[in-house]
Design an enzyme around this catalytic site. Structure first.
Site, mmCIF file in Angstrom:
data_model
loop_
_atom_site.group_PDB
_atom_site.id
_atom_site.type_symbol
_atom_site.label_atom_id
_atom_site.label_comp_id
_atom_site.label_asym_id
_atom_site.label_seq_id
_atom_site.Cartn_x
_atom_site.Cartn_y
_atom_site.Cartn_z
ATOM 1 N N GLY A 8 24.056 59.933 65.627
ATOM 2 C CA GLY A 8 24.971 59.214 66.530
ATOM 3 C C GLY A 8 24.456 57.820 66.869
ATOM 4 N N GLU A 60 22.827 54.867 68.545
ATOM 5 C CA GLU A 60 21.572 54.920 69.282
ATOM 6 C C GLU A 60 21.222 53.567 69.902
ATOM 7 O OE1 GLU A 60 19.009 58.403 67.025
ATOM 8 O OE2 GLU A 60 18.573 56.306 66.604
ATOM 9 N N ASN A 110 17.805 63.049 72.741
ATOM 10 C CA ASN A 110 18.241 64.395 72.353
ATOM 11 C C ASN A 110 17.025 65.183 71.874
ATOM 12 O OD1 ASN A 110 19.410 66.641 71.295
ATOM 13 N ND2 ASN A 110 20.692 65.543 69.800
ATOM 14 N N SER A 159 24.072 59.772 70.185
ATOM 15 C CA SER A 159 23.009 60.762 70.021
ATOM 16 C C SER A 159 22.974 61.690 71.228
ATOM 17 C CB SER A 159 21.673 60.030 69.861
ATOM 18 O OG SER A 159 20.653 60.977 69.727
ATOM 19 N N GLY A 160 22.971 62.948 70.957
ATOM 20 C CA GLY A 160 22.910 63.951 72.026
ATOM 21 C C GLY A 160 24.277 64.331 72.555
ATOM 22 N N SER A 209 17.516 65.921 67.934
ATOM 23 C CA SER A 209 18.283 64.812 67.373
ATOM 24 C C SER A 209 18.204 64.809 65.852
ATOM 25 C CB SER A 209 17.731 63.498 67.935
ATOM 26 O OG SER A 209 18.515 62.451 67.433
ATOM 27 N N SER A 210 19.386 64.672 65.256
ATOM 28 C CA SER A 210 19.417 64.621 63.775
ATOM 29 C C SER A 210 18.865 63.277 63.358
ATOM 30 C CB SER A 210 20.849 64.767 63.278
ATOM 31 O OG SER A 210 21.451 65.893 63.855
ATOM 32 N N THR A 266 25.915 67.889 66.189
ATOM 33 C CA THR A 266 25.333 68.949 65.366
ATOM 34 C C THR A 266 25.794 70.317 65.852
ATOM 35 O OG1 THR A 266 23.452 67.529 64.960
ATOM 36 C CG2 THR A 266 23.142 69.858 64.503
HETATM 37 N N1 LIG Z 1 28.865 72.950 72.907
HETATM 38 C C1 LIG Z 1 27.676 72.946 73.427
HETATM 39 N N2 LIG Z 1 27.306 73.962 74.213
HETATM 40 C C2 LIG Z 1 26.107 73.994 74.778
HETATM 41 N N3 LIG Z 1 25.175 73.036 74.594
HETATM 42 C C3 LIG Z 1 25.498 72.003 73.809
HETATM 43 C C4 LIG Z 1 26.751 71.900 73.188
HETATM 44 N N4 LIG Z 1 26.779 70.759 72.469
HETATM 45 C C5 LIG Z 1 25.564 70.165 72.626
HETATM 46 N N5 LIG Z 1 24.792 70.908 73.431
HETATM 47 C C6 LIG Z 1 23.418 70.617 73.802
HETATM 48 O O1 LIG Z 1 23.208 69.273 73.548
HETATM 49 C C7 LIG Z 1 22.125 69.065 72.700
HETATM 50 C C8 LIG Z 1 22.356 67.937 71.774
HETATM 51 O O2 LIG Z 1 23.376 68.247 70.947
HETATM 52 P P1 LIG Z 1 23.384 67.792 69.462
HETATM 53 O O3 LIG Z 1 22.093 67.986 68.846
HETATM 54 O O4 LIG Z 1 24.512 68.490 68.826
HETATM 55 O O5 LIG Z 1 23.675 66.275 69.582
HETATM 56 P P2 LIG Z 1 23.978 65.261 68.457
HETATM 57 O O6 LIG Z 1 25.302 64.672 68.759
HETATM 58 O O7 LIG Z 1 23.889 65.955 67.149
HETATM 59 O O8 LIG Z 1 22.860 64.230 68.593
HETATM 60 P P3 LIG Z 1 22.138 63.396 67.479
HETATM 61 O O9 LIG Z 1 23.061 62.331 67.111
HETATM 62 O O10 LIG Z 1 20.939 62.917 68.130
HETATM 63 O O11 LIG Z 1 21.866 64.346 66.435
HETATM 64 C C9 LIG Z 1 21.962 70.364 71.990
HETATM 65 O O12 LIG Z 1 20.620 70.582 71.658
HETATM 66 C C10 LIG Z 1 22.433 71.375 73.019
HETATM 67 O O13 LIG Z 1 21.375 71.724 73.874
HETATM 68 MG MG LIG Z 2 22.752 65.941 65.475
#
Ligand SMILES: Nc1ncnc2c1ncn2[C@@H]1O[C@H](COP(=O)(O)OP(=O)(O)OP(=O)(O)O)[C@@H](O)[C@H]1O
Ligand SMILES: [Mg+2]
Length: 1091
Positions: A391, A393, A160, A110-111, A163-164, A115
């Protein structure tokens, strides 16, 4: 590796190695150091072969500009620095050009940036695919589905900020050109417990905050809401309303825009917000204890305004809603009994209702989006799936949701292991490539622990949920402890091996996941797995007037009698995850492995331990080792040969031998070093991607040549096709024309034939008709004749008896009688038989014509009768009379007087004269006297008359001296060629005598002129005598001027009336030189009539 200028400046100056396969030495430290180095230089992407490792930068980087997208467009993956664009491009082209469905699996905790990575993928696809009004709409809808789903499905967690809280798998569908035409989103288990309660520092789903912060006041008022987050129990409990990295106001606008683009109607949006509002209001409902008289606990609602608002928003009465929240109906011995709920039960019912409302609304939302983006055309589509699931957790307190989320991540890891580590290594062995096995951790054992049927944790949980009796979360834990006590990845305080483990508390169990140990609190496991909503609540919701409620709570339909228990949340999730895995395995996988650099969500902070931990559980090092020891590329011989056959003469255009041999030749021709490739049983393995890229480049160059060739062939083909088409067309046209012409001729001939036929038939018919008519006529005629005949017969038979025919009969009778009388009278009065009798009896006028005719007939008859009485002599006399008539009638004056007088002939009675007798004895041939009389012979010279006896026998004309009876002249009667008389009453007759050559005979003196009393008789008899002998009549001239030949001179005889003297013969002849005037005395004219 080409580095690019300008826009790609950020990607220039490659730091470390962009592909970890090239690391030297291959160690975890080197790998992490390389990641760190690159991370520090904002090079967040690193390859392991074709797998992209992405380190979350937690800051904005200039890696996603349109110019960079352009750079990566249609380039080979190793040509440019590692990027999600590169792998997406590879997947996109492979899908478009080779028709291989693709999936991009994004994993990481997660994070870690999953996404965000999925958004980058969609951004790239939207940018590189085709343009057009429809396509752009589809793209916009697909892109805009992200903020909408994120608003409703994402929340701030301690890991996050965005977070999805649901799993998302999106299939983007393309047409054959590679243009997106729609998509399908599948959502997986939303973490709905968050609706009612959140951990400290976390938030509810974004949409609650966005609505309250972003919506207009009027909207909020209509929803009976205020802007204040702390007004709502379900939002304020965690105490973290604002998130620094988020602007709820702006995001609300984005969501509204997104919904508009997707095609939500304003009614639908309002309905959604009404549900959000009602959940917020329901969350505010509080319960107060009430002790019932029967000793049971009951509860009352202490906050009625929230109840009223919620009821108003849901479209039901407050009372109903209140009852639904404070009572439940229970079946006791077949009877339905209402039972009050305790305060706790009431709160439970309230939270359950909020969670159900929200999760069902979310599913409706996904379905609604799918409705807009679904592919409408039935054509075949290429698919690119993007999996962005929650992701791995690990929280301080992990519950059923984390268990499910981590189970899902285990499964994804399983796929990764299966495809990148296990299958790849197995493939080398299978293909007979020399291979040293690389050890890796296979998490299938954990997957089995969770999902194995009957003995897996999910199965045990279901069993406990369904078990009759007093099943609780703790009994479930006991069951688990018993069943899994020997499992290496299961730990629990109750187990001997963990009794001293202070980190484990009672009521928990720990699973040793691939990504680390997670301790789960069993509290709520059964309940969440059951996922049951009190039936009375469902029914109450079903009866709400809100337009979505009937669809969201179908089981609340009272007519829905099914009491079948719905599948548990765990087993439902297991089924959908299994389906997802099947789906992913059916596509060509592409991986993005997201790594979280720190737990602080901070930029430029690389927590090596945290990263090391992730690198380990993600199995990245094993991945590197397998890739490094193995070959970067493999392909079935046939496919490889098919793609690169143009690079060698023998293999182009067709290779007849075995594909492997063709590939060998191909590589030899290309001069690829032997250690760069290996021949498997069915596939070619290429060690270095560069080799492949070189081949690709050569292929690309060669393609130009081929394109030219193809172009020329195509042009030739096109022209030929055109020619053939024209020829065909011409043939068709001429065929058609001929057909048309033939048809025309045929029609003409046919019509002519028909005309002829018509005529012939007509003619035949007419002939037949005529025949028939004739027959008919004949029949009719016969009938008519028969009729007439019959009529006639009948009339004949009966007519005499008819009165009406008596008249004509009588008149006819009278007519006949009159005729008869007339004829009889005539007969009686007939005149004498004398032909000269002019008498004829008178007759009635009506018989005048008949009388005239009869008179003529009678006269003719009496003449004939008269004639018949004649003797031969009389007949001859009659002949002489006739001759006289023919010669002189109406020609000579005095003829009429001679008619009644008979021709005596021998006026001198010579036969009695003895002198004659004597003379006759001398001339026996003159015995038959035809005429004899005394005549005056006119002297030729002086005109004096001398009396002489003229005797005409049947042979001669004899002139005899009257007294002496001496023959003076004896002229053969045949010598008399003509006779001339005047028309006057003189008695002159000229005998024209035929001249003889020698001048001998009686005629040498010339013609004779006599005065004879019987001129007419003499001429008539002379004519008959001459005709008897010569059979021709002599010429008879009757003219006022006569000519006579006297000797050699011709004398003209002219006649004059007026002789006064009484001279013998009654004429006086005066002889002049050439004329002879004859004076005669004309007696009284006599009628010449009579015959
Ligand atoms: N390529 C990137 N460039 C800039 N910031 C990023 C990038 N990837 C992720 N982030 C930052 O990290 C944060 C978390 O990313 P994201 O929501 O994609 O995580 P996740 O893997 O989907 O987590 P979860 O499993 O909780 O959904 C985003 O809100 C963003 O601020
Ligand atoms: Mg996500």
């Amino acid at each position: 590796m080409a580095l690019h200028q300008g826009s790609l400046a950020i990607l220039e100056n490659n730091v470390g190695v962009s592909d970890a396969v090239l690391l030297d030495p291959v160690s975890e430290d080197a790998f992490i150091e390389n990641l760190k180095l690159r991370y520090q230089h904002n090079q967040i992407y690193t390859y392991i072969g074709t797998v992209v490792v992405s380190v979350n930068p937690y800051k904005t980087t200039p890696l996603y500009t349109p110019s960079i997208i352009e750079e990566y467009r249609s380039r080979n993956i190793y040509e440019l620095p590692p990027h999600i664009y590169a792998i997406t491009d590879e997947a996109y082209r492979s899908m478009r050009d080779r028709h291989l469905d693709q999936c991009i699996i994004i994993s990481g905790e997660s994070g870690a940036g999953k996404t965000e990575a999925s958004k980058v993928i969609m951004q790239y696809v939207a940018e590189v695919s085709g343009k057009g009004e429809n396509i752009d709409t589809v793209k916009e809808q697909l892109l805009q589905s992200n903020p909408v789903l994120e608003a409703f499905g994402n929340a701030k967690t301690n890991k996050n900020d965005n977070s999805s809280r649901f799993g998302k798998y999106m299939d983007i569908e393309f047409d054959f050109k590679g243009d997106p035409i729609g998509g399908v989103i599948t959502n997986y288990l939303l973490e709905k417990s968050r609706v009612a309660v959140q951990m400290a520092g976390e938030r509810n789903f974004h949409i609650f905050y966005q609505l309250l912060q972003g919506a207009k006041l009027s909207t909020l008022e209509s929803l009976k809401l205020t802007r204040e987050i702390n007004d709502y129990n379900i939002l304020k409990s965690s105490g973290s309303g604002d998130v620094a990295t988020m602007n709820d106001q702006e995001n609300f606008d984005t969501v509204m825009h997104g919904m508009e683009v997707i095609g939500f109607t304003s009614d639908e949006v309002t309905s959604l917000f009404q549900l959000i509002g009602s959940i917020l209001k329901l969350g505010n409902i509080e319960f107060s204890h009430r002790s019932n008289d029967d000793g049971t606990d009951g509860c009352d609602l202490s906050n009625t305004s929230a109840l009223d608002d919620a009821a108003a928003l849901l479209g039901c009465s407050s009372a109903n809603l209140s009852l639904a929240l404070t009572q439940r109906s229970v079946e006791v011995r077949g009877e339905k009994v209402k039972r009050d709920l305790s305060v706790n039960d009431g709160m439970y019912a309230r939270d359950a209702l909020c969670k159900a409302l929200y999760s069902r609304m979310f599913s409706w939302l996904v379905a609604r989006i799918n409705d807009s983006i679904k592919v409408t055309s039935g054509s075949r589509t290429e698919v690119m799936g993007v999996l962005d699931i929650y992701g791995f957790e690990v929280f301080e307190q992990n519950s059923f949701e984390q268990f499910i989320i981590n189970y899902c991540n285990e499964k994804l890891q399983q796929i990764f292991i299966e495809l990148t580590l296990k299958e790849e290594q197995e493939e080398y062995i299978k293909e007979g490539i020399e291979w040293i096995h690389i050890e890796y951790f296979n998490n299938s054992v954990i997957c089995d622990l969770i999902e194995k049927s009957n003995v897996g944790i999910l199965a045990l949980l279901d069993e406990e949920c369904l078990r009759p009796g007093n099943a609780t979360d703790l009994t479930f834990l006991e069951k688990l402890n018993q069943a899994c006590q020997n499992h290496p990845h299961y730990e629990s305080k109750a187990l001997k091996k963990c009794q001293n483990d202070k980190t484990l508390s009672h009521g928990t169990f720990r699973l040793k996941h691939y990504a680390g140990n997670v301790t789960y609190k069993v509290d709520g496991f059964l309940d969440k797995n059951n996922d049951l909503l009190f039936r009375h609540l469902s029914q109450a919701m079903y009866q709400c007037k809100h337009c979505l409620m009937k669809g969201l709570f179908p089981e609340g339909n009272p007519s829905e009698k099914s009491l079948k228990r719905p599948a548990t949340a765990g087993s439902q999730f297991k089924i959908s995850v299994t389906e997802l895995m099947k789906n992913l395995l059916s596509k060509n996988p592409n991986y993005i492995r997201c790594v979280k650099p720190n737990n602080l969500k901070a930029a430029d902070n690389f927590d090596e331990n945290l990263v090391r931990f992730q690198v380990r559980y993600l199995g990245l090092m094993e991945n590197v080792r397998v890739k490094r020891a193995g070959y970067a590329f493999r392909q079935v011989y046939f496919q490889f040969l098919y793609r690169y056959k143009m690079l060698a003469g023998p293999t182009w255009p067709r290779w007849g031998g075995k594909p492997q041999e063709g590939v060998k030749i191909l590589l030899e021709v290309q001069g690829v070093p032997q250690d760069e490739y290996a021949f498997g049983k069915t596939k070619l393995f290429i060690r270095n991607p560069k080799t492949l890229f070189d081949m690709e480049e050569k292929r690309r160059q060669h393609m130009h040549v081929l394109a030219t060739k193809i172009q020329s062939v195509y042009k030739g083909w096109k022209q030929k096709t055109l020619y053939l088409l024209m020829r065909r067309s011409q043939i068709i046209i001429s065929a058609r024309f001929r057909g048309y012409w033939g048809q025309k001729v045929y029609k003409k001939t046919k019509s002519a034939t028909l005309v002829l036929q018509c005529f012939a038939r007509g003619w035949k018919a007419r002939a037949l008709l005529r025949k028939l008519k004739r027959e008919k006529l004949e029949i009719e005629s016969a009938n008519v004749i028969r009729k007439h005949y019959l009529g006639w017969r009948v009339r004949k038979e009966y007519q005499p008896r008819f009165r009406r025919i008596a008249g004509p009969k009588i008149s006819r009778f009278f007519v006949i009688a009159l005729r008869k009388k007339f004829l009889l009278d005539l007969k009686a009065k007939l005149p004498s038989l004398s032909p000269i009798d002019p008498e004829w009896p008178a007759c009635p006028r009506r018989f005048q014509a008949a009388s005239d005719q009869l008179k003529v007939m009678y006269h003719a008859w009496r003449c004939r009768k008269y004639r018949r009485k004649f003797s031969e002599a009389e007949k001859y006399k009659m002949k002489e009379k006739l001759m006289a008539s023919e010669l002189f009638k109406d020609k000579k004056e005095g003829y009429a007087k001679t008619v009644p007088m008979p021709f005596k002939g021998d006026y001198q009675n010579l036969l009695a004269n003895p002198k004659w007798k004597k003379l006759q004895s001398q001339m026996p041939q003159d015995s038959h006297i035809v005429f004899a009389d005394v005549v005056q012979k006119i002297h030729r010279a002086n005109g004096k008359a001398v009396e002489q006896l003229l005797v005409m026998s049947s042979q001669n004309l004899v002139l005899v001296e009257h007294h002496s009876m001496m023959v003076k002249y004896r002229i053969p009667i045949t010598d008399i060629s003509a006779m001339s008389v005047s028309p006057h009453p003189d008695k002159i007759i000229v005998f024209h005598v035929q001249k003889h050559e020698n001048g001998d005979g009686s005629c040498k003196k010339g013609d004779f002129v006599f005065v004879c009393e019987h001129t007419i008789e003499l001429v008539s008899k002379a004519c008959l005598v001459i005709k008897n002998i010569k059979d021709t009549l002599p010429e008879i001239h009757i003219a006022p001027l006569l000519k006579a030949q006297f000797g050699k001179s011709e004398v003209q005889l002219s006649f004059k009336n007026g002789l006064t003297e009484n001279l013998p013969g009654g004429v006086k002849v005066v002889r002049k030189k050439h004329t002879m005037d004859i004076l005669y005395n004309s007696p009284t004219q006599q009628s010449s009539s009579g015959s």
